[in-house]
Motif scaffolding. Structure first.
Motif, PDB file in Angstrom:
ATOM      1  N   UNK A 155       9.896  -0.993 -63.072  1.00 54.90           N
ATOM      2  CA  UNK A 155       9.605  -1.658 -61.570  1.00 54.90           C
ATOM      3  C   UNK A 155       7.916  -0.111 -61.134  1.00 54.90           C
ATOM      4  N   UNK A 156       7.102  -1.166 -60.724  1.00 54.80           N
ATOM      5  CA  UNK A 156       6.472  -0.572 -59.962  1.00 54.80           C
ATOM      6  C   UNK A 156       6.344  -0.599 -58.813  1.00 54.80           C
ATOM      7  N   UNK A 363      11.905  -1.382 -47.195  1.00 56.97           N
ATOM      8  CA  UNK A 363      10.635  -0.736 -47.623  1.00 56.97           C
ATOM      9  C   UNK A 363      11.067   0.590 -47.403  1.00 56.97           C
ATOM     10  N   UNK A 364      10.725   1.876 -48.086  1.00 57.28           N
ATOM     11  CA  UNK A 364      10.981   3.368 -47.005  1.00 57.28           C
ATOM     12  C   UNK A 364      12.402   3.306 -46.493  1.00 57.28           C
ATOM     13  N   UNK A 365      13.139   2.672 -46.719  1.00 56.67           N
ATOM     14  CA  UNK A 365      14.371   2.948 -45.528  1.00 56.67           C
ATOM     15  C   UNK A 365      13.896   2.758 -44.180  1.00 56.67           C
ATOM     16  N   UNK A 366      12.842   2.015 -43.424  1.00 62.36           N
ATOM     17  CA  UNK A 366      12.905   1.773 -42.189  1.00 62.36           C
ATOM     18  C   UNK A 366      13.763   0.972 -41.823  1.00 62.36           C
ATOM     19  N   UNK A 367      14.120   1.429 -40.538  1.00 64.59           N
ATOM     20  CA  UNK A 367      14.552   0.336 -39.815  1.00 64.59           C
ATOM     21  C   UNK A 367      13.864  -0.107 -38.719  1.00 64.59           C
ATOM     22  N   UNK A 368      13.730  -1.882 -39.268  1.00 63.82           N
ATOM     23  CA  UNK A 368      13.614  -2.928 -38.603  1.00 63.82           C
ATOM     24  C   UNK A 368      13.223  -4.131 -37.725  1.00 63.82           C
ATOM     25  N   UNK A 369      12.435  -4.321 -36.528  1.00 64.53           N
ATOM     26  CA  UNK A 369      12.656  -5.344 -35.818  1.00 64.53           C
ATOM     27  C   UNK A 369      11.926  -6.430 -36.051  1.00 64.53           C
ATOM     28  N   UNK A 370      12.216  -6.962 -36.960  1.00 65.83           N
ATOM     29  CA  UNK A 370      11.308  -8.122 -37.594  1.00 65.83           C
ATOM     30  C   UNK A 370      11.806  -9.137 -36.980  1.00 65.83           C
ATOM     31  N   UNK A 371       9.974  -9.474 -36.341  1.00 66.28           N
ATOM     32  CA  UNK A 371       9.555 -10.774 -35.630  1.00 66.28           C
ATOM     33  C   UNK A 371       9.039 -11.266 -36.882  1.00 66.28           C
ATOM     34  N   UNK A 372       8.811 -13.295 -36.959  1.00 70.07           N
ATOM     35  CA  UNK A 372       8.466 -13.707 -37.224  1.00 70.07           C
ATOM     36  C   UNK A 372       8.283 -14.961 -36.221  1.00 70.07           C
ATOM     37  N   UNK A 373       6.762 -15.587 -36.713  1.00 70.51           N
ATOM     38  CA  UNK A 373       5.680 -15.881 -35.961  1.00 70.51           C
ATOM     39  C   UNK A 373       6.468 -17.824 -36.171  1.00 70.51           C
ATOM     40  N   UNK A 374       5.442 -18.667 -35.467  1.00 66.86           N
ATOM     41  CA  UNK A 374       5.819 -20.015 -35.611  1.00 66.86           C
ATOM     42  C   UNK A 374       4.650 -21.110 -34.754  1.00 66.86           C
ATOM     43  N   UNK A 375       4.306 -21.935 -35.599  1.00 70.08           N
ATOM     44  CA  UNK A 375       2.475 -22.291 -35.155  1.00 70.08           C
ATOM     45  C   UNK A 375       3.243 -23.115 -34.030  1.00 70.08           C
TER      46      UNK A 375
ATOM     47  N   UNK B  42      22.875  13.686 -52.937  1.00 71.32           N
ATOM     48  CA  UNK B  42      22.302  12.198 -52.020  1.00 71.32           C
ATOM     49  C   UNK B  42      21.336  11.817 -52.010  1.00 71.32           C
ATOM     50  N   UNK B  43      21.277  11.553 -53.805  1.00 72.39           N
ATOM     51  CA  UNK B  43      20.142  10.878 -54.231  1.00 72.39           C
ATOM     52  C   UNK B  43      20.042   8.631 -53.444  1.00 72.39           C
ATOM     53  N   UNK B  44      19.592   8.365 -52.788  1.00 76.30           N
ATOM     54  CA  UNK B  44      20.215   6.963 -52.058  1.00 76.30           C
ATOM     55  C   UNK B  44      18.870   6.454 -53.255  1.00 76.30           C
ATOM     56  N   UNK B  45      18.819   4.809 -53.022  1.00 76.97           N
ATOM     57  CA  UNK B  45      18.331   4.339 -54.397  1.00 76.97           C
ATOM     58  C   UNK B  45      16.641   4.510 -54.069  1.00 76.97           C
ATOM     59  N   UNK B  46      15.862   4.537 -53.118  1.00 78.94           N
ATOM     60  CA  UNK B  46      14.582   5.387 -53.026  1.00 78.94           C
ATOM     61  C   UNK B  46      14.654   6.189 -53.337  1.00 78.94           C
ATOM     62  N   UNK B  50      11.298   7.251 -57.198  1.00 72.75           N
ATOM     63  CA  UNK B  50      10.530   8.342 -57.001  1.00 72.75           C
ATOM     64  C   UNK B  50      10.802   8.906 -58.370  1.00 72.75           C
ATOM     65  N   UNK B  51      12.214   9.580 -58.268  1.00 73.79           N
ATOM     66  CA  UNK B  51      12.368  10.103 -59.528  1.00 73.79           C
ATOM     67  C   UNK B  51      12.123   9.728 -60.476  1.00 73.79           C
ATOM     68  N   UNK B  52      12.547   9.400 -60.785  1.00 72.64           N
ATOM     69  CA  UNK B  52      13.023   7.440 -62.555  1.00 72.64           C
ATOM     70  C   UNK B  52      11.112   8.425 -62.382  1.00 72.64           C
ATOM     71  N   UNK B  53      10.632   7.562 -62.070  1.00 69.82           N
ATOM     72  CA  UNK B  53       8.607   7.715 -61.500  1.00 69.82           C
ATOM     73  C   UNK B  53       8.386   8.706 -62.064  1.00 69.82           C
ATOM     74  N   UNK B  54       8.385   9.942 -61.946  1.00 71.37           N
ATOM     75  CA  UNK B  54       7.910  11.370 -61.618  1.00 71.37           C
ATOM     76  C   UNK B  54       8.443  12.253 -63.014  1.00 71.37           C
ATOM     77  N   UNK B  55       9.694  11.243 -63.698  1.00 70.49           N
ATOM     78  CA  UNK B  55      10.358  11.501 -65.100  1.00 70.49           C
ATOM     79  C   UNK B  55       9.487  11.013 -66.172  1.00 70.49           C
TER      80      UNK B  55
END
Lengths: 410, 90
Positions: A155-156, A363-375, B42-46, B50-55
């Motif tokens: 993964x990158x 992403x980043x473990x956010x809690x999201x209220x995700x809206x998607x729009x329509x034309x 207490x590692x979660x997937x995120x 990050x840890x694997x990338x640093x390693x």
């Protein structure tokens, strides 16, 4: 005695703690009656749909409805078979031909869903001696597809071409093909891939291929709706494009296109292509009709982007924290999961449906209220969505122990 | 191959793993071979990402996602990392 379902205890506990109080469950919504592309009855409430990924609003396009009706009458309700057995009709081949012409590639394969398209291609295209370099924020179907295959998975960092470069450099001395996997628009925050930077990195190394999942960008980006590669003018540099019919195209199904001369060999090897029933003729016919509308949909794309800008700036002005750039996905970041659930319920009670997205699927473990729009959203509907967001933010201040700053989500 | 250099190399890998891991050790537990990533750290997937990338950066290696499901403890990660370092840097 141990029960088979004991293993789901922690899942159940989390569900109960979040939504087990008998209130509206964000994950068990029933659309009791769909009124249009942008409205449904949920219970007794007329609700604006602002989380359906129906970007161009083609689910009720007369041309697509007619095509589906005709195919239904002519060819029946289903194929009852796999693409490699009795499930390839002339419609399936015509749809594949239409995808080739639309996206300018030599070969196309239609799968039964977008999820299955990713499972098929990613599990099969690369083998044990090959490497997949995937963006960390890729969709679950991409994660599942690569896990089903034998390739080494690297993964990158999300949208970080320099990080991709570093990882490709480490692999440069190793034999094997490398397949970069990105998305045109990422589903949760609506941000675009930096395609020009990624293509530049790709070109530095040998035996590197690029696959882009255009699920959320097909129909949305580019003058003719061909997605991010068209918008970035880099269509020849993307070796494989995966997409879905269940968003802008307004029905269900998935596809992959490529100009690799051997591409059709995948039909003999992809298990999720071989061992599942093909799409029903009516779905295939409406997908083909809608693809033509996507290509001619410049005016729809303008309306969609106008709605996106209006919602983005309206919510932004209210002080909400939004993820990503202006796009048809407008994701409001909630400060914590409990507030996200309460907020979602406030929106549904106010007649607005959005998606609630929770960690770890975000992403980043956010809690999201995700809206998607329509034309097809009217200006009034977009303004109403903003108004309900403002009302709910205000009403949540009345809850005990919720300081106003936190409830304002940022 | 003599045992001496390989032992030295594996000491280096262990030290590097522990050094990187310490920067992600929010719970402050002692890092031992039996320390578990999920339960003790207490590692979660995120955080794993990050840890694997640093390693990977620390040792200039690629750690495929494929090896992660089998790794529950620090000791198992050290062994897997040693193997990758051997394969990549000879």
């Amino acid at each position: 005695m141990a029960d088979l379902f004991d293993r789901f205890e922690s899942l159940l506990a989390r569900r109960d703690s979040l939504v087990g109080d008998g209130g509206h469950d964000p994950f068990q919504v029933e659309m009791d009656e769909v009124l249009s592309q942008t409205e449904a009855m949920i219970g007794n409430r007329r609700t604006i749909l602002a989380g359906t990924n129906n970007y161009l609003g083609l689910t009720f396009a007369p041309e697509s409805l007619q095509a589906a009706h005709d195919a239904l009458e002519a060819a029946g309700t289903g194929t009852t078979g796999s693409r490699v057995a009795n499930g390839t009709y002339s419609g399936h081949k015509a749809l594949e031909q239409a995808l080739c012409s639309f996206l300018g590639k030599d070969h196309a394969i239609v799968f039964s869903t977008g999820y299955l398209a990713n499972l098929s291609v990613l599990s099969t295209l690369v083998g044990p001696d090959d490497y997949i370099l995937m963006d960390a924020d890729c969709h679950a179907s991409i994660y599942d597809g690569v896990r089903m295959g034998d390739a080494q998975i690297i993964r990158f960092k999300h949208n970080d071409a320099a990080d991709l470069d570093k990882r490709l450099a480490r692999l440069a001395k190793k034999p094997g093909n490398k397949l970069i996997v990105i998305e045109g628009i990422y589903s949760m925050l609506g941000d675009k891939a930096p395609l020009d930077d990624i293509v530049a990195v790709k070109k530095k190394y040998d035996d590197v291929y690029l696959l882009s999942d255009e699920a959320h960008s097909l129909g949305v980006l580019g003058r003719y709706g061909r997605g991010l590669p068209e918008e970035a003018d880099l269509e020849d540099d993307v070796d494989f494009i995966v997409g879905t019919f269940s968003k802008s195209v307004g029905t269900v199904g998935g596809f992959c296109v490529s100009s690799h001369p051997q591409f059709d060999l995948l039909r003999l090897a992809c298990r999720p292509y071989i061992f599942t029933a093909s799409l029903p003729p009516s779905v295939v016919a409406s997908a083909k009709a809608s693809l033509e509308l996507v290509e001619k949909g410049g005016a729809l794309r303008k309306r969609l982007m106008r709605n996106a800008e209006r919602l983005h700036s309206g919510l932004s002005a209210l002080g909400f924290t939004l993820g990503g750039e202006i796009s048809p996905v407008v994701a409001v970041v909630a400060p914590e999961v409990e507030i996200g659930v309460a907020f979602w319920r406030g929106l549904i009670d106010g007649g607005v449906y959005v998606n609630l997205a929770l960690p770890p699927a975000t992403p980043q473990n956010f809690t999201l209220l995700r809206c998607s729009l329509c034309a097809a959203h009217t200006t009034e509907q977009v303004d109403r969505i903003i108004e309900v967001f403002a009302d709910v933010a205000d009403s949540l201040v009345m809850l005990p122990k919720q300081p106003k700053k936190k409830v304002a989500l940022g | 191959m003599s045992a001496e250099p390989s032992d030295g190399a594996s000491q280096d890998v262990r030290a590097a793993v522990l050094e990187v891991l310490q920067t992600f050790n929010k719970t402050g537990v002692n890092l031992e071979d039996g320390t578990r990533f999920t339960e003790d750290l207490n590692f979660d997937s995120l955080l794993v990402m990050e840890f694997i990338a640093a390693l990977e950066d620390r040792l200039d290696i690629s750690v495929p996602l494929n090896v992660l499901p089998d790794i529950e403890t620090v000791g198992q990660l050290v062994v897997a990392t040693e193997q990758i370092v051997r394969e990549e840097h000879g």
